[in-house]
Scaffold this motif. Structure first.
Motif, PDB file in Angstrom:
ATOM      1  N   SER A  74     -20.558  -1.314 -32.962  1.00  0.00           N
ATOM      2  CA  SER A  74     -20.595  -1.426 -31.507  1.00  0.00           C
ATOM      3  C   SER A  74     -21.979  -1.934 -31.104  1.00  0.00           C
ATOM      4  CB  SER A  74     -20.328  -0.080 -30.827  1.00  0.00           C
ATOM      5  OG  SER A  74     -19.018   0.376 -31.077  1.00  0.00           O
ATOM      6  N   PHE A  75     -22.059  -2.568 -29.932  1.00  0.00           N
ATOM      7  CA  PHE A  75     -23.338  -2.966 -29.361  1.00  0.00           C
ATOM      8  C   PHE A  75     -23.719  -1.952 -28.285  1.00  0.00           C
ATOM      9  CE2 PHE A  75     -21.727  -7.151 -30.796  1.00  0.00           C
ATOM     10  CZ  PHE A  75     -22.772  -7.495 -31.647  1.00  0.00           C
ATOM     11  N   VAL A  76     -24.972  -1.490 -28.321  1.00  0.00           N
ATOM     12  CA  VAL A  76     -25.434  -0.516 -27.345  1.00  0.00           C
ATOM     13  C   VAL A  76     -26.695  -1.024 -26.662  1.00  0.00           C
ATOM     14  CG1 VAL A  76     -24.420   1.487 -28.486  1.00  0.00           C
ATOM     15  CG2 VAL A  76     -26.698   0.753 -29.147  1.00  0.00           C
ATOM     16  N   ARG A  77     -26.803  -0.703 -25.369  1.00  0.00           N
ATOM     17  CA  ARG A  77     -28.009  -1.041 -24.594  1.00  0.00           C
ATOM     18  C   ARG A  77     -28.817   0.230 -24.364  1.00  0.00           C
ATOM     19  NH1 ARG A  77     -25.754  -2.367 -20.227  1.00  0.00           N
ATOM     20  NH2 ARG A  77     -25.697  -4.656 -20.398  1.00  0.00           N
ATOM     21  N   PHE A  78     -30.121   0.173 -24.652  1.00  0.00           N
ATOM     22  CA  PHE A  78     -31.013   1.311 -24.468  1.00  0.00           C
ATOM     23  C   PHE A  78     -32.122   0.902 -23.514  1.00  0.00           C
ATOM     24  CE2 PHE A  78     -34.950   3.536 -25.827  1.00  0.00           C
ATOM     25  CZ  PHE A  78     -34.572   4.828 -25.483  1.00  0.00           C
ATOM     26  N   LEU A  79     -32.261   1.655 -22.407  1.00  0.00           N
ATOM     27  CA  LEU A  79     -33.329   1.382 -21.453  1.00  0.00           C
ATOM     28  C   LEU A  79     -34.607   2.077 -21.899  1.00  0.00           C
ATOM     29  CD1 LEU A  79     -31.546   1.711 -17.983  1.00  0.00           C
ATOM     30  CD2 LEU A  79     -31.841  -0.317 -19.401  1.00  0.00           C
ATOM     31  N   GLY A  80     -35.711   1.325 -21.897  1.00  0.00           N
ATOM     32  CA  GLY A  80     -36.994   1.898 -22.277  1.00  0.00           C
ATOM     33  C   GLY A  80     -37.641   1.125 -23.396  1.00  0.00           C
ATOM     34  N   GLU A  81     -38.903   1.391 -23.610  1.00  0.00           N
ATOM     35  CA  GLU A  81     -39.664   0.674 -24.623  1.00  0.00           C
ATOM     36  C   GLU A  81     -39.622   1.364 -25.981  1.00  0.00           C
ATOM     37  OE1 GLU A  81     -40.858  -2.241 -24.099  1.00  0.00           O
ATOM     38  OE2 GLU A  81     -40.263  -2.214 -21.992  1.00  0.00           O
ATOM     39  N   CYS A  82     -39.213   2.623 -26.026  1.00  0.00           N
ATOM     40  CA  CYS A  82     -39.193   3.362 -27.282  1.00  0.00           C
ATOM     41  C   CYS A  82     -37.827   3.238 -27.953  1.00  0.00           C
ATOM     42  CB  CYS A  82     -39.515   4.836 -27.046  1.00  0.00           C
ATOM     43  SG  CYS A  82     -41.129   5.122 -26.281  1.00  0.00           S
ATOM     44  N   GLU A  83     -37.778   3.631 -29.191  1.00  0.00           N
ATOM     45  CA  GLU A  83     -36.518   3.657 -29.916  1.00  0.00           C
ATOM     46  C   GLU A  83     -35.631   4.786 -29.382  1.00  0.00           C
ATOM     47  OE1 GLU A  83     -35.383   1.938 -32.704  1.00  0.00           O
ATOM     48  OE2 GLU A  83     -37.085   0.543 -32.684  1.00  0.00           O
ATOM     49  N   ILE A  99     -31.168  -4.027 -27.123  1.00  0.00           N
ATOM     50  CA  ILE A  99     -29.759  -3.980 -27.503  1.00  0.00           C
ATOM     51  C   ILE A  99     -29.677  -3.910 -29.016  1.00  0.00           C
ATOM     52  CG2 ILE A  99     -27.572  -5.236 -27.525  1.00  0.00           C
ATOM     53  CD1 ILE A  99     -28.253  -6.289 -24.765  1.00  0.00           C
ATOM     54  N   TYR A 100     -28.891  -2.953 -29.484  1.00  0.00           N
ATOM     55  CA  TYR A 100     -28.734  -2.715 -30.916  1.00  0.00           C
ATOM     56  C   TYR A 100     -27.261  -2.878 -31.292  1.00  0.00           C
ATOM     57  CZ  TYR A 100     -33.262  -0.329 -30.497  1.00  0.00           C
ATOM     58  OH  TYR A 100     -34.570  -0.023 -30.240  1.00  0.00           O
ATOM     59  N   ALA A 101     -27.047  -3.244 -32.549  1.00  0.00           N
ATOM     60  CA  ALA A 101     -25.742  -3.046 -33.184  1.00  0.00           C
ATOM     61  C   ALA A 101     -25.855  -1.796 -34.041  1.00  0.00           C
ATOM     62  CB  ALA A 101     -25.378  -4.248 -34.039  1.00  0.00           C
ATOM     63  N   ALA A 102     -24.852  -0.937 -33.966  1.00  0.00           N
ATOM     64  CA  ALA A 102     -24.839   0.280 -34.783  1.00  0.00           C
ATOM     65  C   ALA A 102     -23.426   0.499 -35.308  1.00  0.00           C
ATOM     66  CB  ALA A 102     -25.309   1.489 -33.984  1.00  0.00           C
ATOM     67  N   MET A 103     -23.333   0.920 -36.547  1.00  0.00           N
ATOM     68  CA  MET A 103     -22.021   1.146 -37.154  1.00  0.00           C
ATOM     69  C   MET A 103     -21.392   2.409 -36.581  1.00  0.00           C
ATOM     70  SD  MET A 103     -21.004   1.270 -41.212  1.00  0.00           S
ATOM     71  CE  MET A 103     -21.391  -0.496 -41.370  1.00  0.00           C
ATOM     72  N   ARG A 104     -20.082   2.349 -36.393  1.00  0.00           N
ATOM     73  CA  ARG A 104     -19.373   3.515 -35.884  1.00  0.00           C
ATOM     74  C   ARG A 104     -19.365   4.629 -36.923  1.00  0.00           C
ATOM     75  NH1 ARG A 104     -13.952   1.211 -33.129  1.00  0.00           N
ATOM     76  NH2 ARG A 104     -13.353   1.111 -35.319  1.00  0.00           N
ATOM     77  N   SER A 105     -19.246   5.849 -36.440  1.00  0.00           N
ATOM     78  CA  SER A 105     -19.403   7.017 -37.317  1.00  0.00           C
ATOM     79  C   SER A 105     -18.336   7.089 -38.398  1.00  0.00           C
ATOM     80  CB  SER A 105     -19.396   8.307 -36.488  1.00  0.00           C
ATOM     81  OG  SER A 105     -18.191   8.419 -35.743  1.00  0.00           O
ATOM     82  N   ASN A 106     -17.186   6.434 -38.189  1.00  0.00           N
ATOM     83  CA  ASN A 106     -16.156   6.426 -39.232  1.00  0.00           C
ATOM     84  C   ASN A 106     -16.407   5.348 -40.282  1.00  0.00           C
ATOM     85  OD1 ASN A 106     -15.513   4.098 -37.846  1.00  0.00           O
ATOM     86  ND2 ASN A 106     -13.460   4.760 -37.230  1.00  0.00           N
ATOM     87  N   GLY A 107     -17.531   4.595 -40.105  1.00  0.00           N
ATOM     88  CA  GLY A 107     -17.889   3.555 -41.059  1.00  0.00           C
ATOM     89  C   GLY A 107     -17.089   2.286 -40.927  1.00  0.00           C
ATOM     90  N   GLU A 108     -16.253   2.191 -39.904  1.00  0.00           N
ATOM     91  CA  GLU A 108     -15.362   1.054 -39.712  1.00  0.00           C
ATOM     92  C   GLU A 108     -15.830   0.224 -38.520  1.00  0.00           C
ATOM     93  OE1 GLU A 108     -12.448  -1.678 -40.292  1.00  0.00           O
ATOM     94  OE2 GLU A 108     -12.969  -0.034 -41.608  1.00  0.00           O
ATOM     95  N   GLY A 109     -16.630  -0.811 -38.783  1.00  0.00           N
ATOM     96  CA  GLY A 109     -17.039  -1.720 -37.725  1.00  0.00           C
ATOM     97  C   GLY A 109     -18.264  -1.251 -36.962  1.00  0.00           C
TER      98      GLY A 109
END
Length: 279
Positions: free
Chosen positions: A38-47, A26-36
């Motif tokens: 989101s948390f994202v879930r990625f399945l798998g061992e790789c980035e 699970i990552y936090a990544a900034m939204r493309s507009n630079g405002e705030g």
């Protein structure tokens, strides 16, 4: 590493059929507009690859890994967490949901500021005697009132005092107190010579803004610190100390177990005593 053992809702497994476990991050990544964020879930061992994050309107270079584990549930390969799942992840970490901007804020980021409430000279804070590892506390100011239960499962009273030291120094924005499945949040914004204080209660189903006032910085420190220390050092609390102490151990407190059970640990702050004495 965490394991998620709930069923996927697609029916019971056949007897003897092994579950299929898959790793996730699970990552936090900034939204493309630079405002705030989101948390994202990625399945798998790789980035996750940059294009996948960009497709979710997120900035790949900003991603921060928050946690990882394994799950037997069925998820999309890469998906933005809904509010409930994101809240459970963020609770107790300092991340805060900014519902006005519909995004998450990192621990060092301020929320979008609401209109300030009335000017006050004091927040009335009343602590009740501990019971079964909990302390009820009521905040009242500007005709608004909020009561909650502090718990010793994650005793953050020492951290609250450290936050008040930051308030006294003029360097703090936010403090979060995890209360077992929900949070009390203290938000501060500059407001002329005073501070705009917002006390909010965050739960899995929503956010409730309970106290919204403008108050001088010294008055805010005095309003919370002095009642806490008076309460903490009172004979009544000391006599009931084990109602608080025997249910869990305080965060960042290292004392002899026997001594810890017999008397409260030290909460008084020389920094705050000196700050208030000089006002």
């Amino acid at each position: 590493m965490k394991a998620d053992t709930a069923r996927s809702g697609k029916g019971s497994r056949r007897r003897g059929q092994a579950k299929k476990w898959v790793g996730y991050r699970i990552y936090a990544a900034m939204r493309s507009n630079g405002e705030g964020w989101s948390f994202v879930r990625f399945l798998g061992e790789c980035e996750p690859i940059d294009q996948d994050l960009a497709a979710l309107s997120l900035l790949p270079d900003t991603r921060i890994e928050i946690s990882r584990g394994v799950t037997s549930l069925t998820h999309e390969p890469l998906e933005i967490l809904d509010f409930g799942d994101a809240f459970e992840l963020a609770c107790g970490t300092g991340w805060s949901h900014d519902y006005r901007a519909e995004c998450w804020r990192a621990p060092d980021e301020a929320l979008v500021r609401p209109p300030p409430g009335p000017d006050v000279e004091q927040v009335d804070v009343v602590f009740q005697q501990p019971y079964a590892g909990g302390i009820s506390v009521r905040f009242t100011a500007g005709g608004q009132s909020f009561e909650s239960q502090l718990t010793n499962l994650d005793d953050r009273l020492p951290a609250l005092v450290r936050w008040l030291e930051q308030v006294a120094a003029g360097t703090s924005q936010r403090f979060c107190y995890d209360i077992e499945g929900s949070e009390i949040e203290f938000h501060l914004w500059p407001h002329g010579e005073s501070r705009h204080l917002l006390i909010a209660h965050n739960t899995r189903i929503g956010r409730y803004e309970e106290i919204n006032v403008a108050i001088p910085r010294e008055a805010l420190v005095r309003s919370i610190y002095l009642p806490l220390i008076t309460y903490w050092e009172s004979p009544a609390f000391i006599d009931n100390w084990r109602e608080w102490a025997t249910y869990a151990e305080a965060e960042d407190i290292e004392v002899d177990e026997h001594e810890y059970e017999l008397c409260p640990y030290e909460l008084r702050s020389p920094v705050l005593d000196h700050f208030l004495l000089g006002q």
